[in-house]
Design an enzyme around this catalytic site. Structure first.
Site, PDB file in Angstrom:
ATOM      1  N   LYS A  93      34.075  -6.741 -15.754  1.00  0.00           N
ATOM      2  CA  LYS A  93      33.063  -6.119 -15.508  1.00  0.00           C
ATOM      3  C   LYS A  93      31.741  -6.928 -14.786  1.00  0.00           C
ATOM      4  CE  LYS A  93      33.268  -3.680 -19.123  1.00  0.00           C
ATOM      5  NZ  LYS A  93      34.387  -4.587 -19.447  1.00  0.00           N
ATOM      6  N   GLY A  97      30.805  -9.250 -24.243  1.00  0.00           N
ATOM      7  CA  GLY A  97      30.316 -10.551 -23.364  1.00  0.00           C
ATOM      8  C   GLY A  97      30.743 -10.065 -21.827  1.00  0.00           C
TER       9      GLY A  97
END
Length: 424
Positions: A16, A40
């Protein structure tokens, strides 16, 4: 096109960060709506690999404003470290980054309780131990400490004393762990108040004004839909709502403002921690996927479990999120396989299952049904048009589109921004 929601469509780690970084070129605001520093998001900036845990991935574009919404839980230590990292790279944050005054804070006792419970539990979840779960517990039992509380010293001290006393009792009697010093915590968080003050604002009002001006907002989720506390593989889930609905509650934006929901999925599947994983490959295939895809957690460094693409689970994600299009990442990792199995059905014994099951007991009994597609066995680096992809790679993409009945609009063929193809 006021709001584009970018949501992980698997168990997180889908890429993402790179997708949001790429889309942010044409955005005005990137807003993170849930999770904490257990997530993360990895992006490549001037050939350097950066991992952002709290600050939205759009921060690398100078024209973009970034928002950390009320649905995020904030660790002061992680926040300071991330600001320092960006400053070392010459990236300005003051005046571009805004933090919700309603966001909850992760306290030292949250981390200790998280770690102690995970270590001593007979059914560990596989958390990162960073206090996210306990922080959300306090939020929903209405004893949490919000950023706005830092403005009122007496309120902050009263809340802290009550919470630390209770936490110390648990740490002492249940977990036999070291207790915490109330005074030291009060001083630490009052100092953090001075540090975070330039960033704090009413982000719901900021976003409302941006919507009024028809600005393009990207709502960035953390983790993935199959880790959603309501819709994921409970109890092996995160403590918030990574699904698209979480964007509304985590940012204070109306559902009517959302015009596009982009799901991000790997061309195979990974999972970190415990929990059912129907297509997991535990032998040489899993090791090969892990090695080729460099599948190690961005936050913890833990090796990820790897398996073939699960279209049943992905179809479920499309349904519960209302995903309108897909970004398919790490297609290049599959370039070394002569054959690529894809899961298209579930069964238990001879009984087929029509839907993604709601319980882990059923999921753990599943036998996946595969269709085996031909591989392309040639590298994809340097390709800059979809038409130039090997025919077998294009067939793989088409098979996914036909099964899910949504288009693949973006392909990632590597970690760099340039290794991204837009599909018509």
């Amino acid at each position: 096109m006021p709001v584009t929601v970018v949501v992980g469509a698997q168990w997180g780690d889908e890429g993402k960060g790179k997708v949001v970084d790429f889309l942010a070129r044409e955005a005005d605001i990137v807003a993170r709506y849930q999770g904490g520093p257990n997530a993360g998001h990895t992006v490549t900036y001037n050939t350097q690999r950066l991992v952002l845990h709290l600050i939205p991935s759009g921060i690398l574009h100078p024209h973009v404003q970034c928002v950390i919404g009320n649905g995020v839980v904030i660790d002061p230590v992680a926040f300071r470290e991330e600001i320092a990292l960006l400053e070392r790279l010459g990236i300005t944050t003051v005046g571009r980054l805004y933090v919700s005054n309603r966001a909850h804070l992760i306290m030292p006792y949250h981390k200790l309780l998280d770690q102690a419970h995970e270590q001593q539990s007979q059914q560990p979840i596989g958390t990162t131990g960073r206090g996210i779960g306990p922080a959300y517990i306090d939020k929903f039992r209405r004893t949490g400490i919000r950023i706005v509380d830092l403005l009122h010293r007496q309120v902050l001290e009263a809340k802290l004393r009550a919470n630390v006393e209770e936490s110390n009792a648990l740490l002492r009697t249940l977990y036999k762990a070291e207790e915490l010093d109330v005074e030291a915590i009060v001083q630490e968080y009052l100092a953090f108040d001075a540090f975070i003050d330039p960033y704090v604002t009413d982000t719901a009002a900021l976003l409302a004004e941006a919507l009024r001006q028809q600005k393009h907002i990207i709502a960035e989720g953390a983790q993935g839909a199959l880790l959603d506390v309501d819709h994921g593989t409970y109890p092996y889930v995160t403590s918030s709502n990574p699904t698209s609905g979480g964007a509304c509650t985590g940012l204070g934006i109306p559902p009517t403002a959302i015009t596009r929901i982009l799901g991000v999925a790997k061309a195979y599947v990974t999972r970190v921690g415990y929990g059912p994983f129907p297509t997991e490959q535990k032998g040489p295939i899993g090791e090969q996927l892990r090695r080729l895809g460099e599948e190690f957690g961005a936050t913890t460094g833990r090796p990820r479990r790897c398996g073939w693409l699960d279209l049943v689970a992905l179809r479920y994600s499309v349904t519960i999120n209302g995903i309108t299009e897909l970004a398919l990442t790490k297609l290049d990792v599959l370039s070394y396989f002569a054959e690529i199995p894809v899961c298209v059905g579930y069964r238990i014994g001879r009984k087929p299952l029509r839907y993604f099951p709601p319980d882990c007991t059923t999921l753990e009994q599943i036998e996946p049904e595969y269709v085996v597609l031909p591989g392309w066995q040639q590298p994809l680096n340097g390709i800059d048009r979809v038409e130039d992809l090997p025919q077998a790679a294009r067939r793989y993409i088409a098979f996914i589109e036909e099964f899910l009945r949504i288009p693949v609009r973006m392909l990632s063929l590597g970690p760099e921004r340039a290794a991204t193809l837009l599909c018509s």
